[in-house]
Enzyme design. Structure first.
Site, mmCIF file in Angstrom:
data_model
loop_
_atom_site.group_PDB
_atom_site.id
_atom_site.type_symbol
_atom_site.label_atom_id
_atom_site.label_comp_id
_atom_site.label_asym_id
_atom_site.label_seq_id
_atom_site.Cartn_x
_atom_site.Cartn_y
_atom_site.Cartn_z
ATOM 1 N N PRO A 1 8.679 50.410 40.790
ATOM 2 C CA PRO A 1 9.062 51.074 42.040
ATOM 3 C C PRO A 1 10.470 51.635 41.933
ATOM 4 O O PRO A 1 11.273 51.172 41.134
ATOM 5 C CB PRO A 1 9.013 49.942 43.064
ATOM 6 C CG PRO A 1 9.229 48.697 42.267
ATOM 7 C CD PRO A 1 8.625 48.946 40.932
ATOM 8 N N SER B 1 20.165 45.012 41.418
ATOM 9 C CA SER B 1 19.118 45.422 40.485
ATOM 10 C C SER B 1 17.727 45.270 41.090
ATOM 11 O O SER B 1 17.544 44.606 42.101
ATOM 12 C CB SER B 1 19.237 44.626 39.183
ATOM 13 O OG SER B 1 18.444 43.467 39.260
ATOM 14 N N LYS B 2 16.782 45.904 40.438
ATOM 15 C CA LYS B 2 15.387 45.809 40.866
ATOM 16 C C LYS B 2 14.963 44.346 40.934
ATOM 17 O O LYS B 2 14.178 43.955 41.780
ATOM 18 C CB LYS B 2 14.485 46.507 39.856
ATOM 19 C CG LYS B 2 14.446 48.006 39.987
ATOM 20 C CD LYS B 2 13.355 48.574 39.108
ATOM 21 C CE LYS B 2 13.404 50.092 39.163
ATOM 22 N NZ LYS B 2 12.315 50.736 38.461
ATOM 23 N N ARG B 3 15.482 43.591 39.991
ATOM 24 C CA ARG B 3 15.086 42.188 39.916
ATOM 25 C C ARG B 3 15.559 41.388 41.124
ATOM 26 O O ARG B 3 15.090 40.300 41.377
ATOM 27 C CB ARG B 3 15.601 41.556 38.627
ATOM 28 C CG ARG B 3 14.761 41.908 37.420
ATOM 29 C CD ARG B 3 15.335 41.280 36.167
ATOM 30 N NE ARG B 3 16.671 41.777 35.888
ATOM 31 C CZ ARG B 3 16.935 42.920 35.258
ATOM 32 N NH1 ARG B 3 15.940 43.668 34.838
ATOM 33 N NH2 ARG B 3 18.178 43.315 35.065
#
Ligand code: GLU
Length: 510
Positions: A17, A266-268
């Protein structure tokens, strides 16, 4: 600014995403393009098939659409410079890699994965942590610089796997100007001979990116700071391909930081920090895990975009609320900061609240009715609008108006404990009883008349508001707080108000 037509691109890789930092990159590209009467292009960089994630491209397009950051051309939008998906442009890149080999700026490297591992291991034992394939080490590797021409030809003929690497010069300063960072200078001794073309016949990001930016006639590359280290390599590639004079200008945007300023958002981070990092909800196709999105959490796209615009840029004035057109007019890359921008979730909520308050009653009524609809509550448009009108001042989201105003749609079944303990007593009870009688006698049950009746009651009995108000609110709404009770009761109507007062008198302890 030169005379050149502004053409900028947002070039995400469909590896998952889109992170909100990616949306910001798209936004700044878009604002810059629109400000200069230029074009904004969406290019999908999917050369790394190992990292391809199903649904990611659709997600990117849907996110841009939700935010009204609409490409003029690109994947899913058409245009004359397509295809806009790199995997569909594979036949284009090879010739540029060959050209670089021919001009002596790139070379074939036949080293196997094991060869490279062995070198790294040896370097580690010798105390060098980061072994690199560079102007020094390449001399002891298996490549067209060390092997004889005959051997190279034989290996190629045998279809031995190889990659094509850039041949960086020794000790050369690569200097370029970045619109946000000013002059940047890097010595090639600190760079490595990056792979341009892989053994699977695919170009790497670096080669494809340069070739496409040129072929798509991109005038400015506006992208995240994480790409700044790659920029010197890109500058050299433009030079070696003979495109130095038409190379795009660079602008590397500041990082988006976690709220405490400690590191990149971050995405994480997913939902771990108590807020979404994605514009839309995302379901990981493999694990089924769901990550929340701003859209699904009830944010206005306009508020989300307004907030993002301020993460790294400011207009230099006090104005904070901007329509897209106002952002376009006010935006400049010169006003983008170098320093990382800390994400502030309270500020994001604040932006949403401002947009909610700016809705007309009718708009808000419509939005509220759809929210009610989703929750299986059926009321007339007029009723929804009336409730929205009184609830909007306290709400950050449309859904708050339902969460905090359920009593408009159902009589309370429980009563707020704290208020009961603190405010409900024999006296409060007596006032509710009396008020109820006054209300029953009223002819017009609107907010004004209610206020008059209520105030007259206070005056006659020489009472302060605090003696009567809380018990009255508790009886009608079940809560200790809320909007004006005169508004609330006028919306509920006489019959319902009186009935609720009766119920409270029965249910609440004497
Ligand atoms: N494909 C790169 C990314 O995913 C684009 C970098 C660039 O804009 O050059 O961020």
């Amino acid at each position: 600014m030169s005379e050149r037509k502004v053409r900028v691109r947002f070039a995400p890789s469909p590896t998952g995403p889109l992170h909100m930092g990616g949306v910001r990159t798209a936004l700044y590209n878009y604002l810059f393009a629109k400000k200069h009467g230029g074009e904004f292009i969406l290019r999908i960089e999917d050369t790394d098939q190992t990292r391809f994630v199903k649904g990611a491209e659709d997600y990117i397009i849907e996110s841009l659409k939700w935010c009204h950051i609409l490409p003029d051309e690109g994947q899913g939008f058409g245009g004359n410079y397509g295809p806009y998906r790199q995997s569909e442009r594979m036949s284009i890149y090879r010739k540029y890699a060959d050209q670089l080999v021919e001009s002596g700026n790139a070379y074939y490297a036949f080293d196997t994965a094991e060869d490279l591992d062995r070198m790294r291991e040896m370097a580690k034992q010798a105390g060098t942590a980061n072994w690199q394939y560079n102007h020094v080490t390449r001399n002891s590797m298996k490549n067209s610089l060390t092997l004889s021409q005959q051997e190279v030809d034989e290996r190629l003929e045998r279809n031995e796997p190889y990659v094509i690497r850039i041949k960086l010069p020794r000790n050369e300063e690569v200097k370029f100007h970045d619109i946000i960072r000013g002059w940047v200078s890097v010595n090639t001794n600190n760079m490595d001979d990056k792979v341009l073309f892989k053994s699977d016949g695919m170009p790497t990001y670096h080669l494809a990116n340069i070739v496409d930016d040129r072929l798509m006639d991109i005038s400015h590359v506006i992208r995240g700071e994480e790409w700044l280290p790659s920029a010197p390599l890109h500058v050299l590639l433009y030079r070696y391909l003979g495109w130095e004079d038409i190379r795009p200008e660079f602008a590397h945007l500041p990082l988006l930081l976690k709220p405490d300023g400690n590191g990149k958002l971050s995405k994480r981070d997913g939902d771990r920090l108590g807020f979404p990092v994605f514009p839309l909800q995302w379901r990981n196709p493999e694990s089924g895990e769901i990550f929340s999105g701003y859209r699904e959490q009830g944010y206005f796209a306009e508020a989300f975009v307004n907030m993002l615009a301020f993460l790294g840029w400011n207009p230099g004035t006090d104005q904070e609320i901007f329509t897209m057109q106002e952002l376009i007019d006010a935006f400049s890359l010169e006003r983008v900061n170098k320093a990382g921008a800390k994400y502030d979730h309270d500020k994001t909520r604040w932006f949403n609240q401002q947009y909610l308050r700016a809705q007309t009653d009718e708009q808000l009524g419509l939005l509220f009715q759809s929210e009610l609809d989703v929750n299986g509550i059926e009321v007339s448009q007029e009723y929804a609008t009336e409730v929205a009108k009184v609830m909007k001042e306290r709400a950050y989201f449309v859904k708050d108006m339902l969460e905090e105003g359920r009593y408009f749609f159902e009589a309370p079944t429980t009563y707020d404990e704290n208020t009961v303990n603190k405010k409900w007593n024999a006296e409060a009870r007596q006032h509710v009883e009396k008020l109820k009688q006054h209300f029953e006698a009223m002819q017009f049950f609107d907010a004004e008349a209610l206020e008059q009746t209520f105030k007259a009651y206070l005056e006659e009995n020489s009472l302060g508001f605090g003696k009567v108000g809380p018990g009255f609110r508790l009886a009608v709404t079940g809560l200790g707080m809320g909007p004006s009770m005169f508004e609330v009761c006028s919306i509920l109507g006489k019959q319902e108000t009186v009935a609720r007062m009766e119920t409270a008198l029965e249910k609440l302890p004497a």
